[in-house]
Enzyme design. Sequence first.
Site, PDB file in Angstrom:
ATOM      1  N   HIS A  57       2.111   3.388  -9.075  1.00  0.00           N
ATOM      2  CA  HIS A  57       1.886   1.959  -9.326  1.00  0.00           C
ATOM      3  C   HIS A  57       3.047   1.363 -10.132  1.00  0.00           C
ATOM      4  O   HIS A  57       3.480   0.242  -9.883  1.00  0.00           O
ATOM      5  CB  HIS A  57       0.569   1.740 -10.076  1.00  0.00           C
ATOM      6  CG  HIS A  57      -0.637   2.137  -9.263  1.00  0.00           C
ATOM      7  ND1 HIS A  57      -0.788   1.786  -7.949  1.00  0.00           N
ATOM      8  CD2 HIS A  57      -1.744   2.864  -9.592  1.00  0.00           C
ATOM      9  CE1 HIS A  57      -1.939   2.268  -7.493  1.00  0.00           C
ATOM     10  NE2 HIS A  57      -2.530   2.928  -8.471  1.00  0.00           N
ATOM     11  N   LEU A 104      11.215 -20.134  -4.734  1.00  0.00           N
ATOM     12  CA  LEU A 104      10.143 -19.348  -4.117  1.00  0.00           C
ATOM     13  C   LEU A 104       8.813 -19.498  -4.875  1.00  0.00           C
ATOM     14  O   LEU A 104       8.790 -19.450  -6.106  1.00  0.00           O
ATOM     15  CB  LEU A 104      10.552 -17.863  -4.139  1.00  0.00           C
ATOM     16  CG  LEU A 104       9.509 -16.859  -3.659  1.00  0.00           C
ATOM     17  CD1 LEU A 104       9.355 -16.918  -2.142  1.00  0.00           C
ATOM     18  CD2 LEU A 104       9.902 -15.436  -4.080  1.00  0.00           C
ATOM     19  N   ARG A 121      -4.767  -2.012   8.965  1.00  0.00           N
ATOM     20  CA  ARG A 121      -5.970  -2.810   8.736  1.00  0.00           C
ATOM     21  C   ARG A 121      -5.660  -3.907   7.726  1.00  0.00           C
ATOM     22  O   ARG A 121      -4.646  -3.862   7.031  1.00  0.00           O
ATOM     23  CB  ARG A 121      -7.140  -1.930   8.273  1.00  0.00           C
ATOM     24  CG  ARG A 121      -6.842  -1.084   7.059  1.00  0.00           C
ATOM     25  CD  ARG A 121      -8.084  -0.281   6.625  1.00  0.00           C
ATOM     26  NE  ARG A 121      -7.764   0.665   5.572  1.00  0.00           N
ATOM     27  CZ  ARG A 121      -7.697   1.992   5.733  1.00  0.00           C
ATOM     28  NH1 ARG A 121      -7.947   2.532   6.910  1.00  0.00           N
ATOM     29  NH2 ARG A 121      -7.395   2.786   4.709  1.00  0.00           N
ATOM     30  N   ARG A 166       2.174  -4.816   6.135  1.00  0.00           N
ATOM     31  CA  ARG A 166       1.422  -3.814   5.375  1.00  0.00           C
ATOM     32  C   ARG A 166       2.241  -2.541   5.350  1.00  0.00           C
ATOM     33  O   ARG A 166       2.600  -2.000   6.394  1.00  0.00           O
ATOM     34  CB  ARG A 166       0.046  -3.526   5.982  1.00  0.00           C
ATOM     35  CG  ARG A 166      -0.707  -2.495   5.124  1.00  0.00           C
ATOM     36  CD  ARG A 166      -2.137  -2.271   5.533  1.00  0.00           C
ATOM     37  NE  ARG A 166      -2.786  -1.399   4.551  1.00  0.00           N
ATOM     38  CZ  ARG A 166      -4.035  -1.520   4.142  1.00  0.00           C
ATOM     39  NH1 ARG A 166      -4.791  -2.465   4.641  1.00  0.00           N
ATOM     40  NH2 ARG A 166      -4.539  -0.699   3.252  1.00  0.00           N
ATOM     41  N   TRP A 216     -12.208  -2.267  -7.406  1.00  0.00           N
ATOM     42  CA  TRP A 216     -13.042  -1.891  -8.563  1.00  0.00           C
ATOM     43  C   TRP A 216     -13.739  -0.567  -8.307  1.00  0.00           C
ATOM     44  O   TRP A 216     -14.239   0.068  -9.235  1.00  0.00           O
ATOM     45  CB  TRP A 216     -14.103  -2.962  -8.844  1.00  0.00           C
ATOM     46  CG  TRP A 216     -13.535  -4.304  -9.199  1.00  0.00           C
ATOM     47  CD1 TRP A 216     -13.513  -5.406  -8.396  1.00  0.00           C
ATOM     48  CD2 TRP A 216     -12.925  -4.690 -10.435  1.00  0.00           C
ATOM     49  NE1 TRP A 216     -12.912  -6.457  -9.049  1.00  0.00           N
ATOM     50  CE2 TRP A 216     -12.550  -6.045 -10.306  1.00  0.00           C
ATOM     51  CE3 TRP A 216     -12.652  -4.028 -11.635  1.00  0.00           C
ATOM     52  CZ2 TRP A 216     -11.920  -6.757 -11.334  1.00  0.00           C
ATOM     53  CZ3 TRP A 216     -12.032  -4.731 -12.657  1.00  0.00           C
ATOM     54  CH2 TRP A 216     -11.674  -6.074 -12.500  1.00  0.00           C
ATOM     55  N   ASP A 225       0.835  -1.212   0.000  1.00  0.00           N
ATOM     56  CA  ASP A 225       0.000   0.000   0.000  1.00  0.00           C
ATOM     57  C   ASP A 225       0.863   1.252   0.000  1.00  0.00           C
ATOM     58  O   ASP A 225       1.977   1.244   0.528  1.00  0.00           O
ATOM     59  CB  ASP A 225      -0.920  -0.033   1.232  1.00  0.00           C
ATOM     60  CG  ASP A 225      -2.086   0.935   1.093  1.00  0.00           C
ATOM     61  OD1 ASP A 225      -2.395   1.349  -0.046  1.00  0.00           O
ATOM     62  OD2 ASP A 225      -2.688   1.273   2.130  1.00  0.00           O
ATOM     63  N   GLU A 282       1.818 -13.299  12.442  1.00  0.00           N
ATOM     64  CA  GLU A 282       2.392 -12.129  13.115  1.00  0.00           C
ATOM     65  C   GLU A 282       2.244 -10.917  12.191  1.00  0.00           C
ATOM     66  O   GLU A 282       2.564 -10.989  11.005  1.00  0.00           O
ATOM     67  CB  GLU A 282       3.884 -12.368  13.424  1.00  0.00           C
ATOM     68  CG  GLU A 282       4.132 -13.522  14.374  1.00  0.00           C
ATOM     69  CD  GLU A 282       3.553 -13.263  15.763  1.00  0.00           C
ATOM     70  OE1 GLU A 282       3.497 -12.102  16.204  1.00  0.00           O
ATOM     71  OE2 GLU A 282       3.145 -14.262  16.406  1.00  0.00           O
ATOM     72  N   ARG A 297     -12.440   2.120  -7.503  1.00  0.00           N
ATOM     73  CA  ARG A 297     -11.582   3.250  -7.882  1.00  0.00           C
ATOM     74  C   ARG A 297     -12.038   3.834  -9.218  1.00  0.00           C
ATOM     75  O   ARG A 297     -12.771   3.185  -9.967  1.00  0.00           O
ATOM     76  CB  ARG A 297     -10.137   2.772  -7.980  1.00  0.00           C
ATOM     77  CG  ARG A 297      -9.634   2.379  -6.611  1.00  0.00           C
ATOM     78  CD  ARG A 297      -8.155   2.160  -6.590  1.00  0.00           C
ATOM     79  NE  ARG A 297      -7.738   1.903  -5.221  1.00  0.00           N
ATOM     80  CZ  ARG A 297      -6.512   1.992  -4.776  1.00  0.00           C
ATOM     81  NH1 ARG A 297      -5.541   2.325  -5.605  1.00  0.00           N
ATOM     82  NH2 ARG A 297      -6.233   1.755  -3.514  1.00  0.00           N
TER      83      ARG A 297
HETATM   84  C1  IPE Z   1      -5.377  -2.862  -0.112  1.00  0.00           C
HETATM   85  O1  IPE Z   1      -5.036  -1.535  -0.294  1.00  0.00           O
HETATM   86  C2  IPE Z   1      -5.380  -3.593  -1.420  1.00  0.00           C
HETATM   87  C3  IPE Z   1      -4.107  -3.709  -2.110  1.00  0.00           C
HETATM   88  C4  IPE Z   1      -2.930  -3.272  -1.707  1.00  0.00           C
HETATM   89  C5  IPE Z   1      -4.168  -4.399  -3.363  1.00  0.00           C
HETATM   90  P1  IPE Z   1      -6.154  -0.390  -0.389  1.00  0.00           P
HETATM   91  O2  IPE Z   1      -5.437   0.888  -0.539  1.00  0.00           O
HETATM   92  O3  IPE Z   1      -7.147  -0.745  -1.422  1.00  0.00           O
HETATM   93  O4  IPE Z   1      -6.851  -0.505   1.043  1.00  0.00           O
HETATM   94  P2  IPE Z   1      -7.858   0.484   1.787  1.00  0.00           P
HETATM   95  O5  IPE Z   1      -8.957   0.808   0.837  1.00  0.00           O
HETATM   96  O6  IPE Z   1      -7.082   1.718   2.152  1.00  0.00           O
HETATM   97  O7  IPE Z   1      -8.314  -0.268   2.994  1.00  0.00           O
HETATM   98  C1  IPE Z   2      -1.708   0.157  -3.327  1.00  0.00           C
HETATM   99  O1  IPE Z   2      -1.431   1.519  -3.335  1.00  0.00           O
HETATM  100  C2  IPE Z   2      -1.923  -0.385  -4.723  1.00  0.00           C
HETATM  101  C3  IPE Z   2      -3.275  -0.874  -4.989  1.00  0.00           C
HETATM  102  C4  IPE Z   2      -4.262  -0.901  -4.150  1.00  0.00           C
HETATM  103  C5  IPE Z   2      -3.518  -1.371  -6.332  1.00  0.00           C
HETATM  104  P1  IPE Z   2      -2.606   2.572  -3.324  1.00  0.00           P
HETATM  105  O2  IPE Z   2      -2.995   2.874  -4.719  1.00  0.00           O
HETATM  106  O3  IPE Z   2      -3.708   2.126  -2.443  1.00  0.00           O
HETATM  107  O4  IPE Z   2      -1.880   3.837  -2.687  1.00  0.00           O
HETATM  108  P2  IPE Z   2      -2.490   4.865  -1.656  1.00  0.00           P
HETATM  109  O5  IPE Z   2      -2.988   4.080  -0.471  1.00  0.00           O
HETATM  110  O6  IPE Z   2      -3.579   5.592  -2.364  1.00  0.00           O
HETATM  111  O7  IPE Z   2      -1.325   5.747  -1.304  1.00  0.00           O
HETATM  112 MG    MG Z   3      -4.120   2.381  -0.490  1.00  0.00          MG
END
Ligand code: IPE
Ligand code: IPE
Ligand code: MG
Length: 255
Positions: free
Chosen positions: A42, A136, A199, A193, A74, A25, A212, A76
């Site tokens: 990304h 792996l 979360r 994470r 989805w 994330d 863990e 987004r």
């Molecule tokens: C979780 O990240 C999903 C992925 C990393 C693929 P999100 O950015 O979508 O999570 P939320 O919406 O902040 O909980």
């Molecule tokens: C995680 O990064 C990638 C995916 C969920 C695909 P984010 O795109 O959620 O990045 P933030 O949380 O908006 O910074």
């Molecule tokens: Mg995110």
Amino acid sequence: MPGNNQNPDNSLTSRVPQHIAIIMDGNGRWAKQRNQPRFFGHKAGVEAVRGVVKACAARGIKVLTLFAFSSENWRRPQKEVSLLMELLYTALTREVSKLNDNNVRLRIIGDRSVFSEKLQNRLRKSEEQTENNTGLILVVAVNYGGRWDITQAARKAIEKVLAGELQASDITPALIGENLSLADLPEPDLFIRTGGEQRVSNFLLWQLAYTELFFTQTLWPDFSAASLDDAIESFSQRQRRFGRTGEQVENGEGA
Ligand code: IPE
Ligand code: IPE
Ligand code: MG
């Protein structure tokens, strides 16, 4: 032990996780800090994946599971979703030879039936092209949700009951566990994470029961082999009790 179907490893010497699961994330925020569009983050995230896969392979980790696209993503903007799908396609096409160089076996989990035929073919091909690798196991979760996974496992069990192969009373945690996406692999030992949120966001809900947890502020594109080592170091300091007392674990009792 009733209701306890995880794979308890009692040994205090188990300092290196066998299976690491990561919510990658923070790509969007990383890009924003650089006044760039989210997609720039990304793309940088794919570079980070490459480094972490290599680092896990070098450290003898058995399984690395990466959350690439959740069943909620989805929601987004449509433009971001389609760019993410394209990125998945190109990354898989481009990276397969590097996976082979590193003896990495790829596996995809999640509901792929909704993807374009072109992407579905690519997912299948990438799995096939790496299926003989013995190092792996890289699991990539796309259109994955923990609730979906438990639901599809329950559905399989119910179908067996309806077919008369099982009784309702045969549906145990072990049976559900056997029908989950990662049933044949050890459950994650370490969950990471990045990006600061604390979360689970519908990742591996069932499989994380005794994992863990490690949260870091580091945004995913900045996550390096050194960051991975910090997480593994934290993991190595923890005593995994699986419901027992610390004393029992120290004495190797109650397994
Ligand atoms: C979780 O990240 C999903 C992925 C990393 C693929 P999100 O950015 O979508 O999570 P939320 O919406 O902040 O909980
Ligand atoms: C995680 O990064 C990638 C995916 C969920 C695909 P984010 O795109 O959620 O990045 P933030 O949380 O908006 O910074
Ligand atoms: Mg995110």
